[in-house]
Design a protein around this motif. Structure first.
Motif, short mmCIF file in Angstrom:
data_model
loop_
_atom_site.label_atom_id
_atom_site.label_comp_id
_atom_site.label_asym_id
_atom_site.label_seq_id
_atom_site.Cartn_x
_atom_site.Cartn_y
_atom_site.Cartn_z
N SER A 20 0.86 -1.18 0.00
CA SER A 20 0.00 0.00 0.00
C SER A 20 0.90 1.23 0.00
CB SER A 20 -0.88 -0.04 1.26
OG SER A 20 -1.84 0.97 1.21
N ASN A 21 0.82 2.07 -1.03
CA ASN A 21 1.75 3.20 -1.04
C ASN A 21 1.13 4.54 -0.66
OD1 ASN A 21 0.49 3.95 -3.38
ND2 ASN A 21 2.17 3.43 -4.75
N ILE A 22 -0.20 4.62 -0.60
CA ILE A 22 -0.84 5.88 -0.17
C ILE A 22 -1.62 5.67 1.13
CG2 ILE A 22 -2.48 7.70 -0.78
CD1 ILE A 22 -1.89 7.12 -3.74
N ASP A 205 -6.11 0.96 -1.58
CA ASP A 205 -4.91 1.58 -2.15
C ASP A 205 -4.80 1.22 -3.65
OD1 ASP A 205 -2.29 3.02 -1.26
OD2 ASP A 205 -1.66 1.42 -2.62
N ARG A 206 -5.05 -0.05 -3.95
CA ARG A 206 -4.97 -0.49 -5.35
C ARG A 206 -5.97 0.29 -6.21
NH1 ARG A 206 -6.83 -4.93 -8.75
NH2 ARG A 206 -8.24 -5.85 -7.22
N TRP A 207 -7.22 0.37 -5.75
CA TRP A 207 -8.24 1.03 -6.56
C TRP A 207 -8.07 2.54 -6.59
CZ3 TRP A 207 -10.65 -1.30 -10.21
CH2 TRP A 207 -10.76 -2.69 -10.15
N TYR A 208 -7.54 3.12 -5.52
CA TYR A 208 -7.31 4.57 -5.53
C TYR A 208 -6.20 4.90 -6.54
CZ TYR A 208 -6.84 9.34 -3.77
OH TYR A 208 -6.81 10.72 -3.67
N ASN A 209 -5.18 4.07 -6.58
CA ASN A 209 -4.11 4.29 -7.59
C ASN A 209 -4.67 4.13 -9.01
OD1 ASN A 209 -1.27 4.79 -6.50
ND2 ASN A 209 -2.07 3.26 -5.09
N ILE A 212 -6.59 7.31 -9.78
CA ILE A 212 -5.71 8.45 -10.07
C ILE A 212 -5.13 8.32 -11.48
CG2 ILE A 212 -3.52 9.56 -9.45
CD1 ILE A 212 -4.15 8.78 -6.53
N LYS A 213 -4.70 7.11 -11.84
CA LYS A 213 -4.04 6.92 -13.15
C LYS A 213 -5.04 6.86 -14.30
CE LYS A 213 0.09 4.53 -11.62
NZ LYS A 213 -0.29 3.71 -10.46
#
Ligand code: BT5
Length: 277
Positions: A20-22, A205-209, A212-213
């Motif tokens: 998880s990066n965010i 985190d996966r779906w938020y990234n 964003i992309k």
């Protein structure tokens, strides 16, 4: 935290590390709080960064939409709020709700046999009952969101005995559903809230990234795949009004498109859906 050994913030941090990066850069825990959403909004106002997570073992004033209450006893469920700062206009805030619902369904399917689905706009459903709900709140001006708080309530080890009468026919939990699905587990096995929470954070985190992309279209496409609303005859209550028709689709802003028997349509931005057939 001695009273809830199945919910360990340290173990959640270990489980999401590298995945998880965010979301979950900082996780703040309370034994009891009024509402994790209310507190997260305060922290966001104070400048806490995107990805900050608030988790409580119990809430004394857990909130649903429109001032409704969210049943939040201790030792049973997940009550979590996440601060997000997406660069999107306020009208896209509802996509955060859809995105979070997608993440929760993926997470529930990852850790159980439950065939969870999404009922527009913010319900996580299993066996036609509510297993979880999402409350997105924003602070914004006309053009942009300053911050958003996504609040997630998932019933994990809630039993029918823990529910007030009015919820008994409408609500369920991961434990209750798993018991229905698996013969060996008829007695009902408690789930680790640590594992469920870590999985939800990773999926969020996966779906938020992805959001964003790739933008909202990708989220809506996935949401449609997981929805149990689209294509059904529904009754939608919006304040004092009720509309009955086929839930035909959601538009690019997440609004429900309802088709009436005379083939006219209506877009609805918020409401309560009852699936008729
Ligand atoms: C929701 O509202 O479904 C949003 C719930 C969000 C709760 C989370 S917990 C963490 C964070 N902090 C908060 O204070 N809130 C968020 P809505 O669609 O308005 O549904 C509310 C209705 O669901 C209530 O009026 C009850 O009928 C029902 N309900 C209440 N508690 C429930 C529960 N634990 N499980 C299932 N249904 C419940």
């Amino acid at each position: 935290m001695s009273k809830s050994p199945d919910l360990s913030i340290e173990e959640i941090k270990d489980a999401i590390y590298g995945h998880s990066n965010i979301i979950g850069k900082d996780i703040i825990f309370f034994d009891t709080i009024e509402s994790t959403n209310a507190y997260a909004m305060k922290l966001a106002d104070m400048g806490y960064p995107e990805g900050t997570v608030i988790i409580a073992d119990a809430q004394t004033s857990g909130k649903g939409r429109l001032g409704r209450k969210w049943l939040s006893p201790s030792g049973k469920n997940l009550y979590m709020s996440i601060i997000l700062k997406p660069e999107i206009p306020p009208k896209d805030a509802s996509i955060l709700t859809l995105m979070s619902a997608v993440a929760c369904v993926f997470a529930i399917k990852q850790i159980s046999y439950i065939n969870a689905s999404i009922k527009w706009p913010n319900d996580i459903i299993a066996s036609n009952k509510k297993i979880g709900g999402i409350l997105t709140e924003i602070k914004a001006d006309m053009d942009r969101i300053f911050h958003a708080v996504v609040g997630i309530g998932i019933n994990i080890n809630l039993d029918i005995d823990n529910m007030p009468d009015e919820l008994k026919t409408h609500a369920t939990s991961i434990k209750m559903e798993q018991r229905n699905k698996s013969a060996e587990e008829q007695k009902g096995v408690d789930f680790s809230r640590t594992i469920v929470t870590a999985e939800i954070i990773k999926e969020l985190d996966r779906w938020y990234n992805i959001f964003i992309k790739s933008g909202k279209k990708t989220i809506i496409k996935e949401w449609l795949d997981l929805s149990s609303t689209i294509g059904r005859m529904v009754r939608v209550t919006v304040g004092a009004n009720t509309f009955t028709g086929i839930a035909e689709a959601i538009d690019e802003d997440g609004m429900l498109i309802l088709k009436f028997s005379d083939n006219t349509t209506k877009k609805i931005s918020a409401g309560d859906v009852t699936i008729l057939r």
